[in-house]
Design a protein around this motif. Sequence first.
Motif, PDB file in Angstrom:
ATOM      1  N   VAL A  39       0.818  -1.050  -0.061  1.00  0.00           N
ATOM      2  CA  VAL A  39       0.142   0.108  -0.021  1.00  0.00           C
ATOM      3  C   VAL A  39       0.818   1.258   0.073  1.00  0.00           C
ATOM      4  CG1 VAL A  39      -1.606   1.282   1.283  1.00  0.00           C
ATOM      5  CG2 VAL A  39      -1.861  -1.246   1.167  1.00  0.00           C
ATOM      6  N   VAL A  40       1.048   1.947  -1.000  1.00  0.00           N
ATOM      7  CA  VAL A  40       1.584   3.212  -0.979  1.00  0.00           C
ATOM      8  C   VAL A  40       0.834   4.325  -0.452  1.00  0.00           C
ATOM      9  CG1 VAL A  40       2.991   4.650  -2.669  1.00  0.00           C
ATOM     10  CG2 VAL A  40       3.150   2.242  -3.175  1.00  0.00           C
ATOM     11  N   VAL A  41       1.270   4.938   0.493  1.00  0.00           N
ATOM     12  CA  VAL A  41       0.647   5.961   1.312  1.00  0.00           C
ATOM     13  C   VAL A  41       1.033   7.317   0.806  1.00  0.00           C
ATOM     14  CG1 VAL A  41      -0.239   6.747   3.398  1.00  0.00           C
ATOM     15  CG2 VAL A  41       0.042   4.330   3.101  1.00  0.00           C
ATOM     16  N   PHE A  42       0.333   8.166   0.932  1.00  0.00           N
ATOM     17  CA  PHE A  42       0.721   9.652   0.432  1.00  0.00           C
ATOM     18  C   PHE A  42      -0.371  10.583   0.878  1.00  0.00           C
ATOM     19  CE2 PHE A  42      -1.640   8.643  -3.345  1.00  0.00           C
ATOM     20  CZ  PHE A  42      -2.248   9.974  -3.603  1.00  0.00           C
ATOM     21  N   ASP A  43       0.168  11.984   1.168  1.00  0.00           N
ATOM     22  CA  ASP A  43      -0.757  13.013   1.453  1.00  0.00           C
ATOM     23  C   ASP A  43      -0.470  14.035   0.590  1.00  0.00           C
ATOM     24  OD1 ASP A  43      -2.106  15.341   2.391  1.00  0.00           O
ATOM     25  OD2 ASP A  43      -1.423  14.673   4.546  1.00  0.00           O
ATOM     26  N   MET A  44      -1.332  14.545  -0.306  1.00  0.00           N
ATOM     27  CA  MET A  44      -0.737  15.627  -1.275  1.00  0.00           C
ATOM     28  C   MET A  44      -0.301  16.965  -0.520  1.00  0.00           C
ATOM     29  SD  MET A  44      -3.421  15.032  -4.222  1.00  0.00           S
ATOM     30  CE  MET A  44      -3.095  16.349  -5.439  1.00  0.00           C
ATOM     31  N   GLU A  45      -0.878  16.916   0.720  1.00  0.00           N
ATOM     32  CA  GLU A  45      -0.505  18.493   1.352  1.00  0.00           C
ATOM     33  C   GLU A  45       0.770  18.125   2.219  1.00  0.00           C
ATOM     34  OE1 GLU A  45      -2.279  21.241   1.206  1.00  0.00           O
ATOM     35  OE2 GLU A  45      -3.416  20.198  -0.169  1.00  0.00           O
ATOM     36  N   CYS A  46       1.254  16.988   2.426  1.00  0.00           N
ATOM     37  CA  CYS A  46       2.593  16.693   2.919  1.00  0.00           C
ATOM     38  C   CYS A  46       3.479  16.077   1.969  1.00  0.00           C
ATOM     39  CB  CYS A  46       2.096  15.863   4.291  1.00  0.00           C
ATOM     40  SG  CYS A  46       3.658  15.807   5.550  1.00  0.00           S
ATOM     41  N   ALA A  51       7.347   8.212   1.816  1.00  0.00           N
ATOM     42  CA  ALA A  51       8.492   7.411   2.212  1.00  0.00           C
ATOM     43  C   ALA A  51       8.434   6.575   3.424  1.00  0.00           C
ATOM     44  CB  ALA A  51       9.761   7.994   1.827  1.00  0.00           C
ATOM     45  N   HIS A  52       8.031   7.671   4.399  1.00  0.00           N
ATOM     46  CA  HIS A  52       7.838   7.420   5.763  1.00  0.00           C
ATOM     47  C   HIS A  52       6.520   6.357   5.840  1.00  0.00           C
ATOM     48  CE1 HIS A  52       7.544   7.381  10.156  1.00  0.00           C
ATOM     49  NE2 HIS A  52       6.546   7.983  10.157  1.00  0.00           N
ATOM     50  N   ALA A  53       5.623   6.865   5.376  1.00  0.00           N
ATOM     51  CA  ALA A  53       4.277   6.189   5.542  1.00  0.00           C
ATOM     52  C   ALA A  53       4.329   4.905   5.056  1.00  0.00           C
ATOM     53  CB  ALA A  53       3.336   7.087   5.094  1.00  0.00           C
ATOM     54  N   THR A  54       4.628   4.701   3.932  1.00  0.00           N
ATOM     55  CA  THR A  54       4.687   3.612   3.022  1.00  0.00           C
ATOM     56  C   THR A  54       5.637   2.429   3.806  1.00  0.00           C
ATOM     57  OG1 THR A  54       4.305   4.710   0.895  1.00  0.00           O
ATOM     58  CG2 THR A  54       5.065   2.403   0.927  1.00  0.00           C
ATOM     59  N   GLU A  65      11.237  -2.882  -3.815  1.00  0.00           N
ATOM     60  CA  GLU A  65      11.431  -2.161  -4.908  1.00  0.00           C
ATOM     61  C   GLU A  65      11.085  -0.883  -4.748  1.00  0.00           C
ATOM     62  OE1 GLU A  65       9.600  -4.021  -8.476  1.00  0.00           O
ATOM     63  OE2 GLU A  65       9.887  -5.929  -7.132  1.00  0.00           O
ATOM     64  N   PHE A  66      10.070  -0.406  -3.935  1.00  0.00           N
ATOM     65  CA  PHE A  66       9.699   0.980  -4.018  1.00  0.00           C
ATOM     66  C   PHE A  66      10.779   1.747  -3.125  1.00  0.00           C
ATOM     67  CE2 PHE A  66       7.448   4.251  -1.251  1.00  0.00           C
ATOM     68  CZ  PHE A  66       6.866   4.926  -2.319  1.00  0.00           C
ATOM     69  N   THR A  67      11.188   1.077  -2.226  1.00  0.00           N
ATOM     70  CA  THR A  67      12.222   2.040  -1.283  1.00  0.00           C
ATOM     71  C   THR A  67      13.415   2.207  -2.560  1.00  0.00           C
ATOM     72  OG1 THR A  67      11.457   0.746   0.477  1.00  0.00           O
ATOM     73  CG2 THR A  67      13.678   2.005   0.762  1.00  0.00           C
ATOM     74  N   ALA A  68      13.873   1.043  -3.128  1.00  0.00           N
ATOM     75  CA  ALA A  68      15.021   1.189  -3.984  1.00  0.00           C
ATOM     76  C   ALA A  68      14.961   2.283  -5.038  1.00  0.00           C
ATOM     77  CB  ALA A  68      15.371  -0.097  -4.702  1.00  0.00           C
ATOM     78  N   TRP A  69      13.514   2.360  -5.468  1.00  0.00           N
ATOM     79  CA  TRP A  69      13.158   3.472  -6.513  1.00  0.00           C
ATOM     80  C   TRP A  69      13.127   4.788  -5.845  1.00  0.00           C
ATOM     81  CZ3 TRP A  69       8.920   6.899  -6.524  1.00  0.00           C
ATOM     82  CH2 TRP A  69       8.649   7.596  -7.692  1.00  0.00           C
ATOM     83  N   LEU A  70      12.770   4.974  -4.605  1.00  0.00           N
ATOM     84  CA  LEU A  70      13.086   6.097  -3.810  1.00  0.00           C
ATOM     85  C   LEU A  70      14.248   6.628  -3.688  1.00  0.00           C
ATOM     86  CD1 LEU A  70      10.042   5.979  -1.101  1.00  0.00           C
ATOM     87  CD2 LEU A  70      10.134   7.443  -3.125  1.00  0.00           C
TER      88      LEU A  70
END
Length: 76
Positions: A39-46, A51-54, A65-70
């Motif tokens: 689950v990739v978590v994000f907040d457009m206002e923050c 990265a931390h939330a996910t 893979e997501f962390t490596a991409w970041l």
Amino acid sequence: MSARTDLLRRHFHDAVIDLARHLHADGVIEKTLGRPLPVVVFDMECPGWEAHATECANPPELIEEFTAWLRESGEI
């Protein structure tokens, strides 16, 4: 940002992460989608919080893979 707005945002962040954790723990994601997926978590206002939330919301093996991409993109 007011103290109340900050408190509400933190509560929202905690709730979203907790929900994702429960969806993983209860097997809902795997049952619904056929396999475990992050689950990739994000907040457009923050920006930058995703990265931390996910990381907090998912088992580590699902976000490798997501962390490596970041890291490659310089986001973390």
